[in-house]
Write an enzyme that holds these catalytic residues in place. Structure first.
Site, PDB file in Angstrom:
ATOM      1  N   GLY A 188      46.832 -18.545   1.979  1.00 20.36           N
ATOM      2  CA  GLY A 188      47.215 -18.380   0.713  1.00 20.36           C
ATOM      3  C   GLY A 188      47.122 -16.875   0.506  1.00 20.36           C
ATOM      4  O   GLY A 188      48.107 -16.162  -0.356  1.00 20.36           O
ATOM      5  N   ASP A 189      46.528 -16.131   0.854  1.00 21.27           N
ATOM      6  CA  ASP A 189      46.293 -14.628   0.657  1.00 21.27           C
ATOM      7  C   ASP A 189      47.566 -13.986   1.408  1.00 21.27           C
ATOM      8  O   ASP A 189      48.101 -13.305   0.808  1.00 21.27           O
ATOM      9  CB  ASP A 189      44.997 -13.983   1.518  1.00 21.27           C
ATOM     10  CG  ASP A 189      43.907 -14.245   0.668  1.00 21.27           C
ATOM     11  OD1 ASP A 189      43.879 -14.123  -0.512  1.00 21.27           O
ATOM     12  OD2 ASP A 189      42.615 -14.459   1.181  1.00 21.27           O
ATOM     13  N   SER A 190      47.889 -14.457   2.519  1.00 26.50           N
ATOM     14  CA  SER A 190      48.908 -13.911   3.561  1.00 26.50           C
ATOM     15  C   SER A 190      50.306 -14.238   2.778  1.00 26.50           C
ATOM     16  O   SER A 190      51.163 -13.433   2.702  1.00 26.50           O
ATOM     17  CB  SER A 190      49.029 -14.178   4.653  1.00 26.50           C
ATOM     18  OG  SER A 190      47.792 -13.803   5.566  1.00 26.50           O
ATOM     19  N   GLY A 193      50.501 -12.112  -0.225  1.00 30.19           N
ATOM     20  CA  GLY A 193      51.029 -10.596   0.400  1.00 30.19           C
ATOM     21  C   GLY A 193      52.290 -10.528   0.651  1.00 30.19           C
ATOM     22  O   GLY A 193      53.089  -9.553   0.356  1.00 30.19           O
TER      23      GLY A 193
END
Length: 431
Positions: A188-190, A193
């Site tokens: 989810g973070d990537s 990003g």
């Protein structure tokens, strides 16, 4: 495999599409910094602001190198400059304001409202720099009833529906049997990003168009981790809306597409007790026919199997036939036969096989980047940043720097005297 040395001067970034764009990265950990990594790799001048003494927490996450710093950080912070500023102090925030006044983009992934509390929100910074692009990454976006919730990717993945469709299905209900399975990365973070980098580039293009009309181009790019994951959910919402269908998990296959799955092979001689799997993707109609010919199951070819919706109705029969064939063969034999038949097939490999793989080496997809100076450093392998742009030298220019490595340089460019820098460091405002 390409090599970047710390002793060599950095590769010029003037031929890269984002050269001349200055980015002030206020984020930490993964989502915001991954956006900064992408922008920096394609030429942007990225200044990463970190708290003195500790720096970005990612510096000490997972495996640590001989200097106590995570190799992951060296990869994620590549091509960035590090300045150590305590933004909890008023003088620290004033320095950040001055940096923002000469920047094109700010990236931040604090909890919504934090920068406003510090007087560093868009409304305040646009007074000094009306064209500033403000890229904000949070769990649920800057508005709405959930805006103030902490934005952790694992939770946002669950709230997006992503975790619900990953796991083993209950044979009776088709819904989750046991806990959902998460990928062993911070997906989810990537993904957020990536959305942040895409949104930033769109905002930069919009800024150019506004400038051509004599308008100021500042705007906010509002990126939510949950919404970024929702963007990947394909037809799940329209299928539910039109057909009332609630898609559940599908194990190692994918719902409604047959055949595409992981199939067992004989164990490798070197690891006789470990299962070995191969991935086959033969869900195209002609590919499916090739696969059945290759495994000697022509009885599963014909009008009843001609198109995907026919095969979905007979998935169990088809999967059993493929597994029966692969389970009697070594991986290499399966690869040879199916590649010869033109069927998409691949091994399930670990990182050792990746860095030693012929395709990875041929494309320079893994770089060796030197950490340290004057011949006293060491090399760290890291994935090259993609996509590949024709005519652009997008090799890593330097590894993620030591904490505050560029503090004096950047403050000197702001016009601060040596005496002022010494005082700020003694008072803990900078590191």
């Amino acid at each position: 495999m390409s090599t970047v040395t710390a002793d060599a001067p950095p590769t010029p970034s003037g031929n890269l599409p984002l050269s001349g764009v200055r980015v002030l990265e206020l984020g930490q950990l993964i989502a915001g910094p991954f956006c900064g990594q992408l922008l920096g790799h394609f030429g942007a001048d990225v200044i990463k602001v970190e708290p003195p003494s500790t720096g970005d927490p990612l510096r000490v996450w997972r495996e640590l190198d001989i200097d106590g710093t995570s190799p992951w950080f060296r990869s994620l912070a590549r091509n960035k400059k590090s300045i150590a500023i305590d933004m909890r102090k008023q003088e620290g925030r004033e320095i950040v304001k001055r940096l923002a006044s000469s920047s094109d983009v700010i990236i931040e992934n604090f909890k919504p409202g934090t920068l406003e509390k510090w007087g560093l929100g868009p409304q305040e910074l646009h007074k000094e720099n009306p064209s500033l692009i403000f890229t904000r990454v949070s769990g649920y976006g800057q508005t709405g009833p959930w805006a103030s919730r902490p934005g952790y990717a694992s939770v946002c993945e669950a709230e997006s529906g992503f975790r619900f469709i990953n796991g083993q299905p209950d044979p009776n209900t088709g819904l989750l049997s046991g806990p959902p399975i998460r990928p062993n990365i911070s997906l989810g973070d990537s993904v957020a990003g990536l959305h942040a980098a895409f949104g930033t580039v769109l905002a930069l293009l919009s800024k150019q168009k506004k400038a051509s009309r004599g308008e100021q181009g500042g705007e906010t790019v509002d990126v939510s981790i949950m919404e970024s994951m929702l963007n990947l959910m394909e037809g799940i919402i329209p299928e539910y809306d039109r057909k009332g269908k609630v898609r559940g998990p599908s194990g190692s296959s994918v719902t409604g597409i047959v055949p595409t799955n992981a199939y067992p092979c004989l164990p490798l001689p070197s690891t006789p007790t470990s299962p070995t799997y191969i991935i086959i993707g033969a869900n195209g109609d002609t590919l499916y026919a090739r696969l059945m010919h290759a495994i000697g199951r022509e009885d599963l070819i014909g009008a009843s199997y001609a198109q995907n919706h026919h095969r979905v109705a007979r998935q169990g029969e088809i999967e059993e036939a493929i597994s029966a064939w692969t389970s009697q063969r070594q991986v290499e034999e399966v690869l040879t036969i199916l590649e010869g038949a033109g069927v998409p097939v691949g091994r399930v490999v670990g990182v050792k096989e990746i860095v030693e793989g012929e395709q990875v080496k041929a494309r320079g997809a893994v770089e060796e980047v030197e950490v340290g100076r004057d011949g006293e450093g060491w090399k760290v392998k890291m994935p090259r940043v993609f996509p590949v742009l024709e005519g652009c030298d997008t090799k890593t220019r330097w590894a993620g720097p030591d904490l505050g490595a560029h503090t004096d340089e950047i403050l000197g460019e702001l016009g601060l005297s040596v005496e002022s820098i010494i005082r700020l460091r003694e008072e803990g405002v900078i590191g």
